[in-house]
Design an enzyme around this catalytic site. Structure first.
Site, PDB file in Angstrom:
ATOM      1  N   CYS A  30      28.408   5.900 -36.700  1.00  0.00           N
ATOM      2  CA  CYS A  30      29.136   6.883 -37.530  1.00  0.00           C
ATOM      3  C   CYS A  30      30.023   7.773 -36.662  1.00  0.00           C
ATOM      4  O   CYS A  30      31.140   8.136 -37.060  1.00  0.00           O
ATOM      5  CB  CYS A  30      28.155   7.750 -38.317  1.00  0.00           C
ATOM      6  SG  CYS A  30      27.130   6.791 -39.439  1.00  0.00           S
ATOM      7  N   ASP A 123      47.650   7.586 -59.663  1.00  0.00           N
ATOM      8  CA  ASP A 123      47.185   7.655 -61.053  1.00  0.00           C
ATOM      9  C   ASP A 123      45.687   7.941 -61.136  1.00  0.00           C
ATOM     10  O   ASP A 123      45.102   7.908 -62.211  1.00  0.00           O
ATOM     11  CB  ASP A 123      47.520   6.340 -61.788  1.00  0.00           C
ATOM     12  CG  ASP A 123      46.918   5.123 -61.083  1.00  0.00           C
ATOM     13  OD1 ASP A 123      46.246   5.282 -60.040  1.00  0.00           O
ATOM     14  OD2 ASP A 123      47.122   3.984 -61.575  1.00  0.00           O
TER      15      ASP A 123
HETATM   16  C1  BEZ Z   1      24.778   4.435 -36.854  1.00  0.00           C
HETATM   17  O1  BEZ Z   1      25.682   5.129 -37.283  1.00  0.00           O
HETATM   18  O2  BEZ Z   1      24.713   4.098 -35.685  1.00  0.00           O
HETATM   19  C2  BEZ Z   1      23.686   3.959 -37.794  1.00  0.00           C
HETATM   20  C3  BEZ Z   1      23.319   4.746 -38.879  1.00  0.00           C
HETATM   21  C4  BEZ Z   1      22.291   4.302 -39.708  1.00  0.00           C
HETATM   22  C5  BEZ Z   1      21.687   3.082 -39.458  1.00  0.00           C
HETATM   23  C6  BEZ Z   1      22.095   2.294 -38.392  1.00  0.00           C
HETATM   24  C7  BEZ Z   1      23.117   2.730 -37.547  1.00  0.00           C
END
Ligand code: BEZ
Length: 207
Positions: A30, A123
């Protein structure tokens, strides 16, 4: 028909939107994803696309995590990213929009958000959705590419073929007759001969 309010700027009426969720703040994949999204924010702005991220973490976590994301990008710490991250700790939006991953759970055994992407047109209708599992990071350059295709095909009667990128030839959509294609695409239409004898593989330079 109701007149549009005069104080609504034109850019808002033509504004697109991207809503993208991630599983958790302070996780590795993330962090790389939101780092890339931060770097590419000017490219989304150029396309008039409003970016909004979402996860089940709190605003406090989002704000603290921003500093890590900027450090990952090799940038000095800033208070905020160039786009908001929705605090959906109650999972209200995630449930409504089907963004939860039943196989990926937090410490309390509750499902977390998958890597979902929704792209909306001016839209306010959904134009594209993508769903990745937590273990596979997305490609934000690909998201810009699909936005380029969505915006082009929203305004021109073409479709974009496999691996298309801006400037490449486009396909003439099957509903357009040969006559109509001639007048719509003055740069020319090339039709590839096929064993079936059917004349559906029609290319034209990007209008
Ligand atoms: C990650 O962002 O590394 C991750 C988040 C949740 C589960 C597995 C990986």
């Amino acid at each position: 028909m109701q007149a549009l309010p005069s104080d609504v700027p034109c850019s808002l009426l033509s504004r697109w939107g991207i809503l993208f969720s991630h599983p958790r703040d302070f996780t590795p994949v993330c962090t790389t994803e939101l780092g890339r999204a931060t770097k590419l924010a000017p490219e989304f702005a150029k396309r008039n696309v409003k970016m909004i991220a979402l996860s089940i973490d709190s605003v406090q976590d989002h704000l603290a995590w921003c500093k890590d994301i900027n450090a990952y990008n090799g940038e000095p710490p800033v208070e905020k990213l160039p786009f908001p991250i929705i605090d959906d700790h109650k999972r209200d939006l995630a449930v409504k929009l089907g963004m939860l991953d039943p196989d990926e759970r937090d410490g309390q055994g509750m499902p977390v958000t998958a890597r979902v992407v929704f792209i909306f047109g001016p839209d306010k209708k959904l134009k594209l959705s993508i769903l990745y599992p937590a273990t596979t990071g997305r490609n934000f350059d690909e998201l810009l590419r699909v936005i380029d295709s969505l915006q082009l095909t929203a305004y021109k009667k073409v479709a974009t073929p496999v691996d298309w990128k801006p400037g490449d030839s486009c396909m003439v959509v099957p509903t357009i007759s040969e006559e109509e294609a001639k007048s719509l695409f003055p740069k020319g239409v090339f039709t590839k001969d096929l064993p079936s004898g059917k004349k559906y593989l029609r290319y034209t330079p990007q209008p």
